[in-house]
Design an enzyme around this catalytic site. Structure first.
Site, mmCIF file in Angstrom:
data_model
loop_
_atom_site.group_PDB
_atom_site.id
_atom_site.type_symbol
_atom_site.label_atom_id
_atom_site.label_comp_id
_atom_site.label_asym_id
_atom_site.label_seq_id
_atom_site.Cartn_x
_atom_site.Cartn_y
_atom_site.Cartn_z
ATOM 1 N N ARG A 1 -8.706 0.873 -11.330
ATOM 2 C CA ARG A 1 -9.122 0.312 -10.030
ATOM 3 C C ARG A 1 -10.577 0.632 -9.706
ATOM 4 O O ARG A 1 -10.924 0.881 -8.556
ATOM 5 C CB ARG A 1 -8.243 0.849 -8.892
ATOM 6 N N ARG B 1 -11.742 -1.895 -2.986
ATOM 7 C CA ARG B 1 -12.202 -1.791 -1.592
ATOM 8 C C ARG B 1 -13.080 -0.593 -1.272
ATOM 9 O O ARG B 1 -13.732 -0.569 -0.229
ATOM 10 C CB ARG B 1 -10.978 -1.793 -0.659
ATOM 11 N N ARG C 1 -14.991 -10.024 -1.464
ATOM 12 C CA ARG C 1 -13.585 -10.219 -1.069
ATOM 13 C C ARG C 1 -13.510 -11.074 0.200
ATOM 14 O O ARG C 1 -12.695 -11.989 0.295
ATOM 15 C CB ARG C 1 -12.967 -8.838 -0.850
ATOM 16 N N ASP D 1 -4.847 -9.218 -11.377
ATOM 17 C CA ASP D 1 -3.727 -8.394 -10.901
ATOM 18 C C ASP D 1 -2.523 -8.603 -11.810
ATOM 19 O O ASP D 1 -2.422 -9.647 -12.473
ATOM 20 C CB ASP D 1 -3.354 -8.745 -9.453
ATOM 21 N N TYR E 1 8.641 -5.961 -8.605
ATOM 22 C CA TYR E 1 8.062 -6.790 -7.528
ATOM 23 C C TYR E 1 8.753 -8.149 -7.439
ATOM 24 O O TYR E 1 8.966 -8.680 -6.351
ATOM 25 C CB TYR E 1 6.555 -6.972 -7.752
HETATM 26 O O1 CP3 Z 1 -10.426 -2.444 -11.239
HETATM 27 C C1 CP3 Z 1 -9.313 -2.621 -11.775
HETATM 28 O O2 CP3 Z 1 -8.559 -1.683 -12.119
HETATM 29 C C2 CP3 Z 1 -8.902 -4.033 -12.158
HETATM 30 C C3 CP3 Z 1 -8.111 -4.756 -11.253
HETATM 31 C C4 CP3 Z 1 -6.660 -4.389 -10.926
HETATM 32 C C5 CP3 Z 1 -6.100 -4.662 -9.659
HETATM 33 N N1 CP3 Z 1 -4.775 -4.396 -9.705
HETATM 34 C C6 CP3 Z 1 -6.846 -5.190 -8.509
HETATM 35 C C7 CP3 Z 1 -6.270 -5.085 -7.147
HETATM 36 C C8 CP3 Z 1 -5.631 -3.871 -11.727
HETATM 37 C C9 CP3 Z 1 -5.688 -3.356 -13.160
HETATM 38 C C10 CP3 Z 1 -4.433 -3.892 -10.937
HETATM 39 C C11 CP3 Z 1 -3.114 -3.479 -11.452
HETATM 40 C C12 CP3 Z 1 -1.968 -3.448 -10.533
HETATM 41 N N2 CP3 Z 1 -1.677 -4.289 -9.493
HETATM 42 C C13 CP3 Z 1 -0.878 -2.527 -10.653
HETATM 43 C C14 CP3 Z 1 -0.713 -1.498 -11.750
HETATM 44 C C15 CP3 Z 1 -1.591 -0.307 -11.586
HETATM 45 C C16 CP3 Z 1 -1.323 0.547 -10.356
HETATM 46 O O3 CP3 Z 1 -2.232 0.621 -9.523
HETATM 47 O O4 CP3 Z 1 -0.235 1.095 -10.245
HETATM 48 C C17 CP3 Z 1 0.029 -2.819 -9.634
HETATM 49 C C18 CP3 Z 1 1.339 -2.101 -9.352
HETATM 50 C C19 CP3 Z 1 -0.482 -3.937 -8.906
HETATM 51 C C20 CP3 Z 1 0.174 -4.665 -7.773
HETATM 52 C C21 CP3 Z 1 -0.648 -4.626 -6.544
HETATM 53 N N3 CP3 Z 1 -1.843 -5.284 -6.376
HETATM 54 C C22 CP3 Z 1 -0.338 -3.963 -5.328
HETATM 55 C C23 CP3 Z 1 0.896 -3.122 -5.067
HETATM 56 C C24 CP3 Z 1 -1.393 -4.240 -4.445
HETATM 57 C C25 CP3 Z 1 -1.468 -3.822 -2.989
HETATM 58 C C26 CP3 Z 1 -1.904 -2.414 -2.815
HETATM 59 C C27 CP3 Z 1 -3.382 -2.359 -2.547
HETATM 60 O O5 CP3 Z 1 -4.031 -1.478 -3.127
HETATM 61 O O6 CP3 Z 1 -3.841 -3.193 -1.767
HETATM 62 C C28 CP3 Z 1 -2.350 -5.028 -5.129
HETATM 63 C C29 CP3 Z 1 -3.640 -5.553 -4.604
HETATM 64 C C30 CP3 Z 1 -4.867 -5.258 -5.391
HETATM 65 N N4 CP3 Z 1 -5.001 -5.393 -6.759
HETATM 66 C C31 CP3 Z 1 -6.134 -4.850 -4.874
HETATM 67 C C32 CP3 Z 1 -7.011 -4.750 -5.964
HETATM 68 C C33 CP3 Z 1 -8.473 -4.398 -5.928
HETATM 69 C C34 CP3 Z 1 -6.468 -4.664 -3.393
HETATM 70 C C35 CP3 Z 1 -6.504 -6.017 -2.754
HETATM 71 C C36 CP3 Z 1 -7.553 -6.222 -1.689
HETATM 72 O O7 CP3 Z 1 -8.757 -6.298 -2.001
HETATM 73 O O8 CP3 Z 1 -7.166 -6.345 -0.527
#
Ligand code: CP3
Length: 350
Positions: A29, A33, A42, A79, A156
């Site tokens: 990640r 944000r 974003r 994602d 999910y």
């Molecule tokens: O920089 C990176 O690592 C690359 C991008 C990336 C994202 N999600 C972007 C993201 C990667 C590799 C993921 C993987 C992901 N997504 C996982 C597995 C890794 C982990 O963190 O456990 C999972 C379970 C998800 C599912 C997911 N996506 C959730 C549960 C959420 C909401 C929680 C949150 O942090 O908002 C997301 C959204 C998400 N994916 C964001 C980002 C940057 C935040 C969204 C936003 O900008 O509002």
């Protein structure tokens, strides 16, 4: 496939089991944000999925942390839930709520999904982002593609949202394991297609995120976490024998050793709970390790962050190793702490 595979890339060397001059570093990640420049793009993109599906925006936010911190790897901005979206299950990301999907809890729900072969077509913009990155990244930076592991993506799809205990997916997996297996098998196929398309567009390393692996009891872990990863690894190896695969079976605990050996993955990403000395003694002989600083130490910064980062480097830095976190960066992380951590890792020598 990409032609920018310079043999000198530090991260690729570590995955090949070679010692590197300095430990390669990237952070899960790393785009997100906590960066003001991410929040700006974003807001411009509107919805989170529009950000993922617009190559101009997705390329830009992938590059942001590389420009700021000089990480050894860039991870594609996307994602894990683009796969269910491409299979025809409606996915939305709601402000302050995270992902929301229409739950699939039986065979009738499964029957409405489209075939895994269609994933490649529907996710074309994601592969376009990969292709652009493979041209725009600095020559020393490795490009990582990724997907969620079938079990984690299924939690999910079945629950319709994130949950602390994955109860909905477990209910189905325990009530009717063979039915649930149909969903896992479909996700194995879709995941292989999705990862293959990323390699064809220029991804040099693949990471598979099994965020909820640790909630499964042994027999279910074998069937729904270990076996699917083994199949995915074998299928990818047949198509792309030289592309390394890193797995992140978060919370695998006592199952980590078997998982690493039996899946045959190139690298294992360790969560925060794994003891570095135990990992060195029981896992590092099998391949490259990655991890595992607590993301909340990165929020705190200061002497405790430095002390615990050094503990990891000193314990695991003698073998093939990639420095990372034990889970993703959280939004309240001060970017200055990331800069400090990266410098500490880059300057460290055994
Ligand atoms: O920089 C990176 O690592 C690359 C991008 C990336 C994202 N999600 C972007 C993201 C990667 C590799 C993921 C993987 C992901 N997504 C996982 C597995 C890794 C982990 O963190 O456990 C999972 C379970 C998800 C599912 C997911 N996506 C959730 C549960 C959420 C909401 C929680 C949150 O942090 O908002 C997301 C959204 C998400 N994916 C964001 C980002 C940057 C935040 C969204 C936003 O900008 O509002």
């Amino acid at each position: 496939m990409s032609d920018r595979k310079a043999p000198g890339k530090k991260l690729l060397k570590a995955l090949a089991g070679e010692m590197t001059d300095g430990i390669p570093v990237w952070l899960m990640r790393q785009a997100g944000r906590y960066l003001p420049e991410y929040r700006k793009v974003r807001a411009e993109a509107g919805s989170f999925l529009d950000l993922c599906y617009t190559p101009d925006f997705a390329e830009e936010v992938t590059l942001q942390p590389i420009r700021r911190f000089g990480f050894d790897a860039a991870i594609l901005f996307s994602d894990i839930l683009v796969v269910p979206d491409a299979l025809g299950q409606q996915v939305a990301f709601k402000e302050g709520e995270g992902p929301v999907l229409e739950p699939i809890t039986d065979l009738a729900g499964l029957a409405k999904l489209s075939s895994p072969d269609g994933v490649k077509g529907r996710l074309a913009p994601v592969y376009e982002t990969v292709a652009r990155l493979s041209r725009s990244l600095p020559s020393e930076t490795t490009l990582i593609g990724f997907a969620g592991a079938p079990w984690t993506v299924a939690t999910y799809m079945v629950g319709g949202r994130g949950s602390p205990d994955q109860a909905a997916a477990k209910a189905w997996a325990y009530r009717a394991p063979d039915e649930f297996q149909t969903l896992i098998d479909l996700l194995v196929e879709a995941t292989v297609e999705h990862l293959s398309a990323q390699v064809e567009a220029g991804a040099e390393v693949l990471q598979v995120f099994d965020t909820w692996a640790g909630s499964l009891p042994e027999l279910s872990f074998e069937r729904f976490a270990l076996q699917p990863m083994k199949t995915i690894r074998e299928k990818l190896k047949a198509r792309f024998p030289d592309v390394p695969v890193i797995a992140f079976p978060r919370g695998a605990g006592g199952m980590a050793e078997r998982y690493f050996r039996e899946t045959g993955v190139t690298g294992l990403s360790l969560d925060t709970g794994v003891s570095p000395a135990w990992a060195r003694d029981n896992l590092q002989g099998q391949g490259c390790l990655q991890g595992n600083l607590d993301p909340l130490l990165l929020v705190a910064g200061g002497p405790e962050m430095r002390r615990q980062a050094l503990h990891i480097l000193e314990t695991l830095g003698q073998g093939p190793f990639i420095f990372n976190l034990g889970h993703g960066i959280v939004p309240q992380t001060p970017p200055e702490h990331v800069a400090e951590l990266v410098t500490l890792v880059q300057e460290w020598r055994p």
